[in-house]
Design an enzyme around this catalytic site. Structure first.
Site, PDB file in Angstrom:
ATOM      1  N   CYS A  45       0.835  -1.217   0.000  1.00 22.50           N
ATOM      2  CA  CYS A  45       0.000   0.000   0.000  1.00 22.50           C
ATOM      3  C   CYS A  45       0.861   1.256   0.000  1.00 22.50           C
ATOM      4  CB  CYS A  45      -0.904   0.028   1.230  1.00 22.50           C
ATOM      5  SG  CYS A  45      -2.013  -1.365   1.334  1.00 22.50           S
TER       6      CYS A  45
HETATM    7  C1  BEZ Z   1       0.555  -4.564   1.903  1.00 23.14           C
HETATM    8  O1  BEZ Z   1       0.113  -3.462   1.568  1.00 23.14           O
HETATM    9  O2  BEZ Z   1       1.738  -4.792   1.820  1.00 23.14           O
HETATM   10  C2  BEZ Z   1      -0.364  -5.629   2.374  1.00 23.14           C
HETATM   11  C3  BEZ Z   1      -1.497  -5.311   3.084  1.00 23.14           C
HETATM   12  C4  BEZ Z   1      -2.313  -6.318   3.535  1.00 23.14           C
HETATM   13  C5  BEZ Z   1      -1.997  -7.650   3.271  1.00 23.14           C
HETATM   14  C6  BEZ Z   1      -0.862  -7.958   2.520  1.00 23.14           C
HETATM   15  C7  BEZ Z   1      -0.044  -6.936   2.075  1.00 23.14           C
END
Ligand code: BEZ
Length: 209
Positions: A45
């Site tokens: 994210c």
């Molecule tokens: C991420 O943004 O890295 C992420 C968020 C939730 C689950 C897996 C990855």
């Protein structure tokens, strides 16, 4: 609620990192790239938020306002934005919806319980100035989105609206486009005075500059 292409994007009032917004009013006459992500302070994210900010001028050129969403609160978003700016060498200049009660995520069907009961998956809604949903994409939590594709798809939608054409596989701006089968050859001669190439009666290419 399942939202489909052509549906009106549901309106909502919500707090964001740039104050409270009324979604449709906030969009005004612009397009919107409305995208959800699972959580603040997570790695994928962070790169997606950063990429959106780095592409700020590209979105502006296309009259597109980005709007992020996660099911965290405003304070958490604001703290996280500092990290995004720092780690991605950018400045997040678009609002992020604080959807702690998951109302908007549920309204837009962004929570897919077999992926997570509480966090949104990576949904994309491209919404036009008439507030119609024109394109959707859904990615799992583990896969970051391709922002070149998001811009390319917006270009294709806008080129289609302006010129009454469709776009072939892997099209990008400047390449030849397709005359829809609903346009007769007679009409195509009027609409596309620059001419067209008929490969098959149903497969005709033209250029829109
Ligand atoms: C991420 O943004 O890295 C992420 C968020 C939730 C689950 C897996 C990855």
């Amino acid at each position: 609620m399942t939202l489909r292409i052509g549906d009106t994007a549901p309106d909502f009032d919500v707090p964001t990192t740039q104050g409270d917004i009324s979604f449709h009013d906030w969009m005004g006459d612009n397009w919107c790239f409305f995208f959800s992500h699972p959580a603040d302070f997570t790695p994928v994210c962070t790169t997606e938020m950063g990429r959106t900010a780095q592409l700020s001028a590209e979105f502006k050129d296309r009259n597109v306002k980005p709007l992020g969403l996660s099911t965290d609160g405003v304070q958490e978003h604001l703290e996280w934005i500092k990290d995004v700016d720092d780690t991605q060498n950018t400045q997040v200049d678009f609002p992020i919806v604080a959807d702690s009660d998951k109302k908007i995520a549920e309204l837009y069907d962004m929570i897919h319980p077999n992926e997570s009961d509480t966090a949104a998956v990576r949904s994309v809604f491209i919404i036009d100035p008439d507030k119609k949903i024109r394109l959707t994409m859904t990615y799992p939590m583990s896969v970051g989105r391709n922002f070149d594709e998001i811009l390319r798809a917006i270009d294709a939608l806008q080129a289609g609206d302006t010129n009454g054409i469709a776009t072939p596989a892997d099209w990008s701006k400047g390449e030849k486009v397709i005359i829809p089968p609903s346009v007769s050859n007679e009409d195509a001669k009027q609409k596309f005075p620059q001419g067209f190439e008929e490969v098959r009666p149903y497969l005709r290419y033209t250029n829109i500059g």
